[in-house]
Every structure is written in C-alpha cells, then in structure tokens.
Design an enzyme around this catalytic site. Structure first.
Site: not given
Length: 76
Positions: A6, A33
């Site tokens: 992540d 993201c």
C-alpha cells in the site's frame, strides 16, 4: 504466501518492485490511491504476475479520489 503493498501516492520505488519480483510470491495485493503510479508499477509487475482482479473503492464521496485494490497472481 501473499505480499500486500500500500505505497504512498508516488507508488513503489524501483527497489520495491525488484524485491517483489525476486521473492516471486504466489500472490500480490496492491492497494493504490493513484491510478497513474498504479499503471506504471503494474507494467513492471506484469513481467512475473497476471492481473486477476481489480476493485475500486469510493472512500471519499464527492471527490475524484478512489482507492484501487489489485490482485496479481504469479505466472507459471
């Protein structure tokens, strides 16, 4: 035997991609993201992994931001 990453908006660094490719885990879960850095990193990871599934999560309503979770499976 799963690697979960992540990374920050800048995506994985070259060392991170090289480490993932050298470990050759059977699965990688990549949470992103930023679609631009995700695409860049997937281009490199696809040397060893196939994209099995992509899921988008709208965690920030009324904005253009989405979280993307990608499941990669090692090629045999």
């Amino acid at each position: 035997d799963v690697i979960v990453v992540d990374p920050a908006r800048a995506g994985l660094m070259n060392d991170g991609i090289e480490n993932i490719l050298s470990i050759r885990s059977s699965k990688v879960v990549y949470v992103s993201c930023d679609p631009v850095t995700l695409a860049r990193d997937l281009k490199e990871l696809k040397k060893v992994y196939d994209v099995k599934e992509i899921t988008l999560f709208d965690m920030f309503p009324w904005t253009y931001h989405v979280e993307t979770v990608v499941l990669l499976i090692r090629k045999f």
